[in-house]
Enzyme design. Structure first.
Site, mmCIF file in Angstrom:
data_model
loop_
_atom_site.group_PDB
_atom_site.id
_atom_site.type_symbol
_atom_site.label_atom_id
_atom_site.label_comp_id
_atom_site.label_asym_id
_atom_site.label_seq_id
_atom_site.Cartn_x
_atom_site.Cartn_y
_atom_site.Cartn_z
ATOM 1 N N TRP A 102 33.328 48.614 25.308
ATOM 2 C CA TRP A 102 33.874 47.801 25.686
ATOM 3 C C TRP A 102 33.713 46.831 25.619
ATOM 4 O O TRP A 102 31.818 46.360 25.641
ATOM 5 C CB TRP A 102 34.325 47.852 27.473
ATOM 6 N N ASP A 122 28.116 51.257 34.230
ATOM 7 C CA ASP A 122 28.653 50.396 34.243
ATOM 8 C C ASP A 122 30.130 50.865 35.248
ATOM 9 O O ASP A 122 30.520 51.669 34.316
ATOM 10 C CB ASP A 122 28.898 49.896 32.913
ATOM 11 N N LYS A 179 39.939 46.437 39.592
ATOM 12 C CA LYS A 179 40.959 47.815 39.298
ATOM 13 C C LYS A 179 41.123 48.221 40.801
ATOM 14 O O LYS A 179 42.124 48.583 41.009
ATOM 15 C CB LYS A 179 40.576 48.988 38.354
HETATM 16 C C1 LIG Z 1 33.798 49.068 31.708
HETATM 17 C C2 LIG Z 1 34.353 47.785 32.493
HETATM 18 N N1 LIG Z 1 33.526 47.301 32.806
HETATM 19 C C3 LIG Z 1 33.514 45.835 33.294
HETATM 20 C C4 LIG Z 1 34.354 45.094 33.587
HETATM 21 C C5 LIG Z 1 34.659 43.978 33.856
HETATM 22 O O1 LIG Z 1 35.753 43.902 35.126
HETATM 23 P P1 LIG Z 1 35.547 42.689 36.259
HETATM 24 O O2 LIG Z 1 34.932 42.941 37.309
HETATM 25 O O3 LIG Z 1 36.921 42.032 35.978
HETATM 26 O O4 LIG Z 1 34.375 41.509 35.538
HETATM 27 C C6 LIG Z 1 35.746 46.190 32.665
HETATM 28 C C7 LIG Z 1 36.751 45.369 32.273
HETATM 29 N N2 LIG Z 1 37.934 45.758 31.786
HETATM 30 C C8 LIG Z 1 38.883 44.621 31.905
HETATM 31 C C9 LIG Z 1 39.394 43.924 31.563
HETATM 32 C C10 LIG Z 1 38.607 42.963 30.632
HETATM 33 O O5 LIG Z 1 38.064 43.280 29.479
HETATM 34 O O6 LIG Z 1 37.887 42.303 31.064
HETATM 35 C C11 LIG Z 1 39.076 45.785 29.778
HETATM 36 O O7 LIG Z 1 39.069 46.134 29.709
HETATM 37 O O8 LIG Z 1 40.307 45.478 29.685
HETATM 38 C C12 LIG Z 1 35.539 46.645 31.923
HETATM 39 O O9 LIG Z 1 36.507 47.782 31.558
#
Ligand SMILES: Cc1[nH+]cc(COP(=O)(O)O)c(/C=N/[C@@H](CC(=O)O)C(=O)O)c1O
Length: 398
Positions: free
Chosen positions: A130, A211, A246
């Site tokens: 990511w 993560d 999610k």
């Molecule tokens: C692996 C991973 N870790 C952390 C996050 C961050 O999650 P949050 O709780 O919203 O801060 C995301 C978000 N991923 C999606 C959204 C983004 O890029 O922010 C994505 O990969 O599309 C991940 O894919």
């Protein structure tokens, strides 16, 4: 004065959301950002969340600052989900857990903490990973390297190369790992591979930082946490960032957690205090509304049970879309192997389309995938899956 400041090129994932929103194509399909949409292409409000929201709304209450570490119930929810309710490591009080501003906030607090207390540490991320993993750790002043992970030729993990690379790393180097539902590839390690990899992590005295942003979307809540619990069983120090974006469909409420597993209760106290201090000097304290939703849903037995069922419903719909797309593409593009669609796990599929093919999907068909060929399978539904399959078949002719 600010002419020295570079223009921001935009984020390869979040930038797609803006492009998609501005696209007037009536057939447009959003397979970009990692967000779950239901069969009607609607971002759901989970039933368990609706109940929690009603309890929060009536009677309406004041909104004081939360403690730097967040609500106790939010923190407990993270611990029970990640380590298992009543896990020995929790009874021994060896886990320092704070509520954070999403998984992103957890990664940021963790990275700042590591830079402060392990200043020699380098951080190694999977190739690919990511993208924001790299930005967050570099933003904390940590040098970031990549470890071998995805084998484009076979669509599997370059496991022997991965093990060999980990054997070259130094004590206290951080390895950033995806316990399940790898982003962007969807390709996960088997439990046997985790066992072997974590042995090397222990022998090399590396710091594992796991993560987990899609717990429940892979196999199930406990299987998806296998790597986390295996590391705990082995007595490893461990950082875990988790996200409820999610699996609670609470993206905009910014709810997540950071947990640090320590050898002793006393060390956990030390770490807990420094995590609080790190929060204080970044954003002071986490948002209350989302934290209250997490607290209510996760700590009410009936709501928690309902939540698990709703997450598995999302999981199963994604799996159904994987099967459907695979079968449709196999008829439309005979001779090309689409097994990856059903061997990959979680919300994402690494399609292997070239950047040019991804661009054609967007410009000619209004279908949005990330330029590295990541597709968010949760954007597929019964109404758009044939359109997407036809478009993919079309660009694959190149
Ligand atoms: C692996 C991973 N870790 C952390 C996050 C961050 O999650 P949050 O709780 O919203 O801060 C995301 C978000 N991923 C999606 C959204 C983004 O890029 O922010 C994505 O990969 O599309 C991940 O894919």
């Amino acid at each position: 004065m600010f002419e020295r400041v570079d223009f921001y090129a935009g984020d390869p994932i979040l930038g797609l959301m803006v492009e998609y929103a501005n696209d007037s194509n009536p057939n447009k399909v959003n397979l970009g950002v990692g967000v779950y949409y239901d069969e009607n292409n609607v971002l759901p409000v989970l039933e368990c969340v609706k109940t929690a929201e009603q309890r929060i709304a009536d009677p309406i209450s004041a909104r004081p600052y939360l403690p730097m570490e967040g609500l106790p119930g939010h923190r407990k929810a993270c611990q029970d989900l990640l380590f298992g309710k009543d896990a020995q490591v929790l009874q021994d009080k060896r886990v320092a857990t704070i509520a954070t501003i999403g998984g992103s906030g957890a990664l940021k607090v963790g990275a700042d903490f590591i830079n402060a207390w392990f200043p020699q540490a380098k951080c190694y991320v999977s190739d690919p990973t990511w993208g924001n993993h790299i930005s967050i750790f570099e933003g904390s002043g940590i040098e970031v390297g990549k470890y071998p992970y995805y084998d484009k030729a076979t669509g599997t993990v370059k496991f022997d190369e991965l093990i060999a690379f980990f054997n070259t790393l130094n004590k206290d180097d951080v390895v950033l790992l995806h316990p399940c539902c790898h982003n962007p590839t969807g390709v996960d390690l088997t439990q046997a591979q985790w066992d072997e990899l974590l042995q090397v992590v222990q022998q090399r005295e590396l710091i594992p930082f796991m993560d987990i942003a899609y717990q429940g979307f892979g196999e199930d809540m406990d299987s998806d946490a296998y790597a986390i619990r295996k590391a705990v069983d082995m007595g490893l120090p461990l950082f875990v960032s988790n996200s409820f974006s999610k699996n609670l469909s609470l993206y905009g409420e910014r709810v997540g957690g950071l947990s640090v597993v320590c050898p002793t209760e006393e060390e956990a106290e030390r770490v807990f205090g420094q995590l609080k201090f790190t929060v204080r000097r970044i954003y002071s304290s986490p948002p209350s509304h989302g934290g209250r939703v997490v607290d209510i849903v996760m700590n009410d037995e009936a709501l928690h049970k309902q939540w698990v069922g709703e997450v598995y419903g999302m999981r199963d719909r994604i799996k159904a879309m994987r099967l459907k797309l695979k079968s449709v593409l196999e008829t439309k593009v005979p001779g090309r192997n689409f097994d990856y669609l059903t061997t990959q796990n979680g919300m994402f599929s690494f399609t292997g389309l070239t950047p040019e093919q991804v661009e054609r999907l967007k410009t000619e068909f209004g279908i949005y995938m990330v330029s590295n060929s990541r597709m968010c399978v949760a954007g597929l539904n019964g109404n758009n899956i044939d359109y997407v399959a036809n478009a993919m078949a079309e660009v694959l002719k190149d």
